[in-house]
Design a protein around this motif. Structure first.
Motif, PDB file in Angstrom:
ATOM      1  N   VAL A  84       0.838  -1.201   0.000  1.00  0.00           N
ATOM      2  CA  VAL A  84       0.000   0.000   0.000  1.00  0.00           C
ATOM      3  C   VAL A  84       0.875   1.254   0.000  1.00  0.00           C
ATOM      4  O   VAL A  84       0.610   2.222  -0.730  1.00  0.00           O
ATOM      5  N   TRP A  85       1.944   1.244   0.798  1.00  0.00           N
ATOM      6  CA  TRP A  85       2.842   2.399   0.863  1.00  0.00           C
ATOM      7  C   TRP A  85       3.490   2.662  -0.486  1.00  0.00           C
ATOM      8  O   TRP A  85       3.607   3.814  -0.933  1.00  0.00           O
ATOM      9  N   ARG A  86       3.918   1.609  -1.175  1.00  0.00           N
ATOM     10  CA  ARG A  86       4.549   1.776  -2.482  1.00  0.00           C
ATOM     11  C   ARG A  86       3.565   2.317  -3.510  1.00  0.00           C
ATOM     12  O   ARG A  86       3.912   3.195  -4.316  1.00  0.00           O
ATOM     13  N   VAL A  87       2.363   1.789  -3.507  1.00  0.00           N
ATOM     14  CA  VAL A  87       1.358   2.265  -4.460  1.00  0.00           C
ATOM     15  C   VAL A  87       1.069   3.741  -4.240  1.00  0.00           C
ATOM     16  O   VAL A  87       1.097   4.551  -5.185  1.00  0.00           O
ATOM     17  N   MET A  88       0.783   4.111  -2.997  1.00  0.00           N
ATOM     18  CA  MET A  88       0.417   5.495  -2.714  1.00  0.00           C
ATOM     19  C   MET A  88       1.598   6.434  -2.939  1.00  0.00           C
ATOM     20  O   MET A  88       1.424   7.555  -3.449  1.00  0.00           O
ATOM     21  N   GLY A  89       2.810   5.985  -2.576  1.00  0.00           N
ATOM     22  CA  GLY A  89       3.981   6.841  -2.772  1.00  0.00           C
ATOM     23  C   GLY A  89       4.228   7.138  -4.234  1.00  0.00           C
ATOM     24  O   GLY A  89       4.382   8.306  -4.642  1.00  0.00           O
ATOM     25  N   GLY A  90       4.269   6.097  -5.076  1.00  0.00           N
ATOM     26  CA  GLY A  90       4.485   6.310  -6.503  1.00  0.00           C
ATOM     27  C   GLY A  90       3.352   7.066  -7.161  1.00  0.00           C
ATOM     28  O   GLY A  90       3.577   7.922  -8.031  1.00  0.00           O
ATOM     29  N   THR A 143      13.243   2.810  -3.883  1.00  0.00           N
ATOM     30  CA  THR A 143      13.242   3.801  -4.955  1.00  0.00           C
ATOM     31  C   THR A 143      12.866   3.180  -6.287  1.00  0.00           C
ATOM     32  O   THR A 143      12.080   3.744  -7.069  1.00  0.00           O
ATOM     33  N   GLN A 144      13.404   1.998  -6.558  1.00  0.00           N
ATOM     34  CA  GLN A 144      13.102   1.324  -7.819  1.00  0.00           C
ATOM     35  C   GLN A 144      11.619   1.015  -7.940  1.00  0.00           C
ATOM     36  O   GLN A 144      11.010   1.204  -8.999  1.00  0.00           O
ATOM     37  N   LYS A 145      10.999   0.562  -6.868  1.00  0.00           N
ATOM     38  CA  LYS A 145       9.586   0.196  -6.911  1.00  0.00           C
ATOM     39  C   LYS A 145       8.704   1.436  -7.052  1.00  0.00           C
ATOM     40  O   LYS A 145       7.702   1.418  -7.782  1.00  0.00           O
ATOM     41  N   LEU A 146       9.072   2.513  -6.371  1.00  0.00           N
ATOM     42  CA  LEU A 146       8.314   3.748  -6.515  1.00  0.00           C
ATOM     43  C   LEU A 146       8.408   4.284  -7.942  1.00  0.00           C
ATOM     44  O   LEU A 146       7.429   4.791  -8.499  1.00  0.00           O
ATOM     45  N   LEU A 147       9.585   4.159  -8.555  1.00  0.00           N
ATOM     46  CA  LEU A 147       9.764   4.661  -9.912  1.00  0.00           C
ATOM     47  C   LEU A 147       8.967   3.851 -10.928  1.00  0.00           C
ATOM     48  O   LEU A 147       8.482   4.401 -11.927  1.00  0.00           O
ATOM     49  N   VAL A 148       8.833   2.547 -10.708  1.00  0.00           N
ATOM     50  CA  VAL A 148       8.013   1.735 -11.608  1.00  0.00           C
ATOM     51  C   VAL A 148       6.568   2.239 -11.597  1.00  0.00           C
ATOM     52  O   VAL A 148       5.937   2.410 -12.662  1.00  0.00           O
ATOM     53  N   ILE A 149       6.027   2.469 -10.431  1.00  0.00           N
ATOM     54  CA  ILE A 149       4.651   2.963 -10.319  1.00  0.00           C
ATOM     55  C   ILE A 149       4.544   4.378 -10.880  1.00  0.00           C
ATOM     56  O   ILE A 149       3.573   4.736 -11.562  1.00  0.00           O
ATOM     57  N   LEU A 207      -5.318   5.212 -10.281  1.00  0.00           N
ATOM     58  CA  LEU A 207      -4.925   4.534  -9.047  1.00  0.00           C
ATOM     59  C   LEU A 207      -5.139   3.029  -9.172  1.00  0.00           C
ATOM     60  O   LEU A 207      -4.338   2.231  -8.667  1.00  0.00           O
ATOM     61  N   GLY A 208      -6.201   2.622  -9.856  1.00  0.00           N
ATOM     62  CA  GLY A 208      -6.422   1.193 -10.087  1.00  0.00           C
ATOM     63  C   GLY A 208      -5.331   0.587 -10.940  1.00  0.00           C
ATOM     64  O   GLY A 208      -4.884  -0.536 -10.691  1.00  0.00           O
ATOM     65  N   TRP A 209      -4.850   1.328 -11.942  1.00  0.00           N
ATOM     66  CA  TRP A 209      -3.755   0.825 -12.767  1.00  0.00           C
ATOM     67  C   TRP A 209      -2.464   0.714 -11.970  1.00  0.00           C
ATOM     68  O   TRP A 209      -1.647  -0.174 -12.216  1.00  0.00           O
ATOM     69  N   ALA A 210      -2.274   1.623 -11.018  1.00  0.00           N
ATOM     70  CA  ALA A 210      -1.039   1.603 -10.228  1.00  0.00           C
ATOM     71  C   ALA A 210      -0.887   0.293  -9.462  1.00  0.00           C
ATOM     72  O   ALA A 210       0.241  -0.158  -9.220  1.00  0.00           O
ATOM     73  N   TRP A 211      -2.006  -0.334  -9.094  1.00  0.00           N
ATOM     74  CA  TRP A 211      -1.917  -1.603  -8.371  1.00  0.00           C
ATOM     75  C   TRP A 211      -1.327  -2.703  -9.244  1.00  0.00           C
ATOM     76  O   TRP A 211      -0.675  -3.615  -8.742  1.00  0.00           O
ATOM     77  N   THR A 212      -1.541  -2.638 -10.547  1.00  0.00           N
ATOM     78  CA  THR A 212      -0.945  -3.655 -11.420  1.00  0.00           C
ATOM     79  C   THR A 212       0.561  -3.441 -11.536  1.00  0.00           C
ATOM     80  O   THR A 212       1.314  -4.409 -11.660  1.00  0.00           O
ATOM     81  N   TYR A 213       1.004  -2.203 -11.479  1.00  0.00           N
ATOM     82  CA  TYR A 213       2.435  -1.924 -11.605  1.00  0.00           C
ATOM     83  C   TYR A 213       3.203  -2.362 -10.363  1.00  0.00           C
ATOM     84  O   TYR A 213       4.338  -2.840 -10.460  1.00  0.00           O
ATOM     85  N   VAL A 214       2.620  -2.207  -9.190  1.00  0.00           N
ATOM     86  CA  VAL A 214       3.368  -2.531  -7.970  1.00  0.00           C
ATOM     87  C   VAL A 214       3.624  -4.021  -7.870  1.00  0.00           C
ATOM     88  O   VAL A 214       4.690  -4.444  -7.404  1.00  0.00           O
ATOM     89  N   ILE A 215       2.696  -4.837  -8.313  1.00  0.00           N
ATOM     90  CA  ILE A 215       2.915  -6.278  -8.269  1.00  0.00           C
ATOM     91  C   ILE A 215       4.062  -6.668  -9.192  1.00  0.00           C
ATOM     92  O   ILE A 215       4.918  -7.498  -8.837  1.00  0.00           O
ATOM     93  N   ILE A 220      10.288  -8.844  -8.707  1.00  0.00           N
ATOM     94  CA  ILE A 220      11.732  -8.918  -8.946  1.00  0.00           C
ATOM     95  C   ILE A 220      12.465  -8.146  -7.847  1.00  0.00           C
ATOM     96  O   ILE A 220      12.203  -6.966  -7.620  1.00  0.00           O
ATOM     97  N   GLY A 221      13.392  -8.829  -7.190  1.00  0.00           N
ATOM     98  CA  GLY A 221      14.273  -8.173  -6.235  1.00  0.00           C
ATOM     99  C   GLY A 221      13.566  -7.548  -5.051  1.00  0.00           C
ATOM    100  O   GLY A 221      13.909  -6.437  -4.638  1.00  0.00           O
ATOM    101  N   SER A 222      12.567  -8.213  -4.506  1.00  0.00           N
ATOM    102  CA  SER A 222      11.840  -7.667  -3.360  1.00  0.00           C
ATOM    103  C   SER A 222      11.855  -8.671  -2.213  1.00  0.00           C
ATOM    104  O   SER A 222      11.807  -9.885  -2.434  1.00  0.00           O
ATOM    105  N   SER A 223      11.939  -8.156  -1.007  1.00  0.00           N
ATOM    106  CA  SER A 223      11.926  -9.018   0.179  1.00  0.00           C
ATOM    107  C   SER A 223      10.656  -8.842   0.996  1.00  0.00           C
ATOM    108  O   SER A 223      10.536  -9.416   2.082  1.00  0.00           O
ATOM    109  N   SER A 224       9.721  -8.034   0.501  1.00  0.00           N
ATOM    110  CA  SER A 224       8.456  -7.820   1.201  1.00  0.00           C
ATOM    111  C   SER A 224       7.402  -7.386   0.192  1.00  0.00           C
ATOM    112  O   SER A 224       7.715  -7.049  -0.954  1.00  0.00           O
ATOM    113  N   GLY A 225       6.168  -7.416   0.619  1.00  0.00           N
ATOM    114  CA  GLY A 225       5.078  -7.016  -0.250  1.00  0.00           C
ATOM    115  C   GLY A 225       4.249  -8.198  -0.726  1.00  0.00           C
ATOM    116  O   GLY A 225       4.675  -9.356  -0.647  1.00  0.00           O
TER     117      GLY A 225
END
Length: 273
Positions: A84-90, A143-149, A207-215, A220-225
């Motif tokens: 949720v934090w990544r989606v809202m931040g990006g 930073t990488q995940k926020l930039l993707v979103i 915002l609905g599209w942003a949820w597809t980007y965060v997944i 790749i390269g994530s330890s949480s979420g």
């Protein structure tokens, strides 16, 4: 004396299943809930009846059991919070850049002519294609995940806001000029207030599209979420946890969409959106 015969007016009967005929709020809930009930019944029949192997599709009861395990043993609540934090931040970063730029493009045609070809070009680039570059530039951290979103949202918002602002009624603009408004006043007092409901609706949709980007970013390269949990569950062939994660994403998106709709409705009660 001539007797006047007045034709009897029969009451207008409500047409059922007619095109564009509205339904009551109660019927909306009944029909919407009925679909989910039917879906679960078919799902249960297919899995519990042995038509599909549990390796490929878990039953609803197995999915619920695995979901409880995620919360009690694997701190899934932390994964949800991180996603949720990544989606809202990006999304917020994209909105801060895209909304002013979109307003400028819609209001001033030279600005639109300058930015529109590049923004339109970037709009068709999938955000997932940037992940290898973003990992090289920013590593595999937040930073990488926020930039993707951000990349997946900013160009969509910009163009949709520009179209909304540019579609303002010309008669209102001319009337404002007649009353002595300046060029800046036209933007502040006519274009932005008129486009505000449409801009809010644009943000709700993106915002609905942003949820597809965060997944995609979390795969790749994530330890949480939630995406990280889905990847781990796929390696273990645990379809119950995979389905539970997908359902959680849908529920969070549904709640956020409802909140957005409620806020928009209260802020723009005069609008028909």
């Amino acid at each position: 004396m001539t007797k006047v015969i007045t034709p009897s007016v029969s009451p207008v009967r409500k047409r059922r299943m007619a095109p564009l005929e509205p339904v009551s709020p109660t019927m909306k809930w009944v029909l919407g809930t009925g679909f989910f009930v039917l879906f679960v019944v078919i799902w249960s029949t297919v899995t519990l009846g042995g038509f599909v192997s549990p390796t490929f599709l878990a039953s609803p009861m197995t999915m619920v059991r695995e979901g409880i395990t995620l919360f009690t043993e694997y701190d899934f609540l932390h994964d949800i919070g991180m996603t949720v934090w990544r989606v809202m931040g990006g999304f917020i970063l994209a909105s801060i850049v895209a909304v002013p730029l979109g307003i400028a493009m819609g209001a001033w045609k030279p600005v639109e002519a300058f930015f529109e070809p590049f923004v339109s070009f970037c709009r068709y680039l999938p955000a997932s294609a940037f992940i290898p570059l973003l990992i090289l530039w920013a590593g595999v951290g937040e930073t990488q995940k926020l930039l993707v979103i951000y990349i997946g949202s900013v160009f969509q918002i910009t163009l949709m806001v520009a179209v909304t602002v540019g579609g303002a009624r010309k008669d209102l603009v001319e009337a404002a000029y007649t009353l002595g408004a300046s060029n800046t006043g036209i933007v502040r007092r006519v274009l932005i207030p008129g486009a505000a409901p449409g801009i809010a609706e644009t943000l709700r949709l993106v915002l609905g599209w942003a949820w597809t980007y965060v997944i995609v970013a979390e795969l790749i390269g994530s330890s949480s979420g939630i995406g990280h949990m889905i990847t781990d569950s796929q390696a273990l062939l645990n379809t119950g946890q995979i389905i539970f994660g997908i359902i959680v994403i849908g529920l969070i998106g549904l709640v956020s969409d409802f909140i957005f709709k409620t806020i928009n409705r209260r802020m723009f009660e005069w609008s028909t959106l």
